[in-house]
Design a protein around this motif. Sequence first.
Motif, short mmCIF file in Angstrom:
data_model
loop_
_atom_site.label_atom_id
_atom_site.label_comp_id
_atom_site.label_asym_id
_atom_site.label_seq_id
_atom_site.Cartn_x
_atom_site.Cartn_y
_atom_site.Cartn_z
N LEU A 26 0.83 -1.20 0.00
CA LEU A 26 0.00 0.00 0.00
C LEU A 26 0.86 1.26 0.00
O LEU A 26 1.83 1.33 0.74
CB LEU A 26 -0.87 0.02 1.26
CG LEU A 26 -1.65 1.31 1.42
CD1 LEU A 26 -3.03 1.15 0.83
CD2 LEU A 26 -1.71 1.74 2.85
N ALA A 27 0.52 2.22 -0.84
CA ALA A 27 1.20 3.52 -0.78
C ALA A 27 0.17 4.61 -0.97
O ALA A 27 -0.78 4.44 -1.73
CB ALA A 27 2.26 3.63 -1.86
N ALA A 28 0.33 5.71 -0.25
CA ALA A 28 -0.53 6.87 -0.45
C ALA A 28 0.34 8.01 -0.96
O ALA A 28 1.48 8.17 -0.51
CB ALA A 28 -1.20 7.25 0.85
N PHE A 29 -0.19 8.76 -1.90
CA PHE A 29 0.55 9.89 -2.47
C PHE A 29 -0.33 11.13 -2.48
O PHE A 29 -1.41 11.10 -3.11
CB PHE A 29 0.96 9.60 -3.92
CG PHE A 29 1.90 8.44 -4.07
CD1 PHE A 29 3.26 8.58 -3.83
CD2 PHE A 29 1.43 7.19 -4.47
CE1 PHE A 29 4.13 7.51 -3.98
CE2 PHE A 29 2.29 6.11 -4.63
CZ PHE A 29 3.65 6.27 -4.38
N ASN A 30 0.12 12.21 -1.85
CA ASN A 30 -0.55 13.50 -2.04
C ASN A 30 -0.24 13.99 -3.45
O ASN A 30 0.89 13.84 -3.92
CB ASN A 30 -0.01 14.53 -1.05
CG ASN A 30 -0.43 14.24 0.37
OD1 ASN A 30 -1.40 13.52 0.61
ND2 ASN A 30 0.30 14.79 1.33
N VAL A 31 -1.24 14.60 -4.09
CA VAL A 31 -1.01 15.14 -5.43
C VAL A 31 -1.45 16.60 -5.47
O VAL A 31 -2.63 16.90 -5.64
CB VAL A 31 -1.76 14.35 -6.52
CG1 VAL A 31 -1.15 14.65 -7.89
CG2 VAL A 31 -1.76 12.85 -6.27
N GLY A 32 -0.49 17.47 -5.27
CA GLY A 32 -0.75 18.92 -5.33
C GLY A 32 0.38 19.60 -6.07
O GLY A 32 1.47 19.02 -6.21
N SER A 33 0.14 20.83 -6.52
CA SER A 33 1.17 21.54 -7.30
C SER A 33 2.34 21.97 -6.41
O SER A 33 3.42 22.26 -6.91
CB SER A 33 0.56 22.79 -7.94
OG SER A 33 0.34 23.77 -6.92
N GLY A 34 2.11 22.05 -5.09
CA GLY A 34 3.15 22.50 -4.17
C GLY A 34 3.13 24.01 -3.97
O GLY A 34 3.91 24.55 -3.21
N THR A 35 2.24 24.69 -4.67
CA THR A 35 2.15 26.16 -4.53
C THR A 35 0.73 26.55 -4.11
O THR A 35 -0.12 26.80 -4.97
CB THR A 35 2.49 26.85 -5.88
OG1 THR A 35 3.60 26.19 -6.45
CG2 THR A 35 2.81 28.31 -5.67
N PRO A 36 0.48 26.59 -2.79
CA PRO A 36 -0.87 26.93 -2.35
C PRO A 36 -1.27 28.35 -2.74
O PRO A 36 -0.42 29.25 -2.84
CB PRO A 36 -0.77 26.83 -0.82
CG PRO A 36 0.45 26.05 -0.54
CD PRO A 36 1.38 26.27 -1.69
N ARG A 37 -2.56 28.54 -2.99
CA ARG A 37 -3.13 29.86 -3.32
C ARG A 37 -4.35 30.05 -2.46
O ARG A 37 -4.98 29.08 -2.04
CB ARG A 37 -3.61 29.90 -4.77
CG ARG A 37 -2.60 29.48 -5.78
CD ARG A 37 -1.66 30.62 -6.08
NE ARG A 37 -0.52 30.12 -6.85
CZ ARG A 37 0.30 30.90 -7.53
NH1 ARG A 37 0.13 32.20 -7.55
NH2 ARG A 37 1.30 30.38 -8.20
N THR A 38 -4.75 31.30 -2.29
CA THR A 38 -6.03 31.52 -1.61
C THR A 38 -7.15 31.47 -2.66
O THR A 38 -6.92 31.69 -3.86
CB THR A 38 -6.09 32.88 -0.90
OG1 THR A 38 -6.03 33.90 -1.88
CG2 THR A 38 -4.94 33.03 0.11
N VAL A 39 -8.36 31.20 -2.17
CA VAL A 39 -9.53 31.19 -3.07
C VAL A 39 -9.71 32.59 -3.67
O VAL A 39 -10.06 32.73 -4.85
CB VAL A 39 -10.77 30.70 -2.30
CG1 VAL A 39 -12.04 30.90 -3.12
CG2 VAL A 39 -10.60 29.22 -1.93
N GLY A 40 -9.43 33.62 -2.88
CA GLY A 40 -9.51 35.00 -3.39
C GLY A 40 -8.53 35.23 -4.54
O GLY A 40 -8.88 35.84 -5.55
N ASP A 41 -7.30 34.69 -4.41
CA ASP A 41 -6.30 34.84 -5.49
C ASP A 41 -6.77 34.13 -6.76
O ASP A 41 -6.57 34.62 -7.87
CB ASP A 41 -4.97 34.20 -5.09
CG ASP A 41 -4.21 35.05 -4.11
OD1 ASP A 41 -4.57 36.23 -3.96
OD2 ASP A 41 -3.26 34.52 -3.49
#
Length: 344
Positions: free
Chosen positions: A271-286
């Motif tokens: 079993l492996a779990a992987f987060n998948v995100g761009s690594g650059t968080p943004r606000t919903v307003g942005d």
Amino acid sequence: MHILVTGGAGFIGQHVVRGLLDRGHEVRILDNLRPDVHGSGPLWNAPSGTEFWRTDVRDGDGLDRALRRIDAVIHLAAKVGLGVDVSDLPDYAASNDVGMAELLAAMARSGVKRLTLASSMVVYGEGEALCPQHGAVVPAPRLEASLASGDYEPPCPHCGRPLQPKLVGEDTPFDPRNAYATSKVAQEFYARNWARAVGGSVAAMRYHNVYGPGMPKDTPYAGVAAIFLSALRRGEAPSVFEDGGQRRDFVHVRDIAAATILACEAHAMGLAAFNVGSGTPRTVGDMAAALSRALDGPTPIVTGRYRLGDVRHITADSSRLRRELGWNPAVGFEDGMAELSRAA
Ligand code: UD1
């Protein structure tokens, strides 16, 4: 490989199917074309070079037939969104929990041992944040009274101090806070049990906020980028909830598809779990502002409205995926939003 993609007619599924074909895999699509996603219009046309089976993932006999000569399964078929109200619970449980259970039972009957599963960052709830006194803490669910009075930031559960953001890793404890999140946690546990029992492998892909061409719109289950896009196309300003400062990681659907395919090809043990995100968080307003700019539309309106099931901030640490599978997101935020604004 010969790969079965459940939900292959959906938003992420169509990009995954295209990516698999480009890499020379044989693809069989299983999708029931849910009317709440696909409407009641003309039947969906499967891409050439694929086999398409219009079958519900809870149909055990259909699954037995669809799994013949299959090497690996990518399970994307699900009811998405966060749940509009409590009356949605049975449909999340039926579509996602029972669907997973039927698929795993059928995979055990057919001897197919490789599973890549669409999971979600919502399994972490509010995730973890940093308190200047208590270190990493789990913010408590936000109270309706706090939200109603414009107090959006969840405080430290021990001392009430404001918290600093933290990127959550895959070992962060589960804390599902809505119907969808609960069903994704359940799917991961069912899959783990199956993997142990049959010696199978499962890669659980915990997707962040996916956007891009073909994203569902004009349904109660549409993500925020699609909602803002529809508003802008009507000439209206995007309606930003809370104060717009909630942080998410908006990741492009082609990057999501690439990560999913890499995991399907590479992960063959346990079993492996992987987060998948761009690594650059943004606000919903942005994000609202970026889409308004791309469409030359009205400035977003910050409404102070809120949804009780929403988490304030959730941002992933996707370094495991980069390290272990060599994945790198290819689509930058501004380019991706500009592309979305031009998409049909
Ligand atoms: C989204 C996905 C979920 C996925 C998760 C992964 C949807 C509907 N939800 O949840 O399936 O598992 O990402 O991290 O795609 N908002 C506004 N205005 C609106 C609507 C929403 O400001 O008109 C705000 C919300 O309050 C929230 C944020 O936008 O703070 C994101 O909302 P949403 O797109 O529904 O996504 P998530 O709840 O993050």
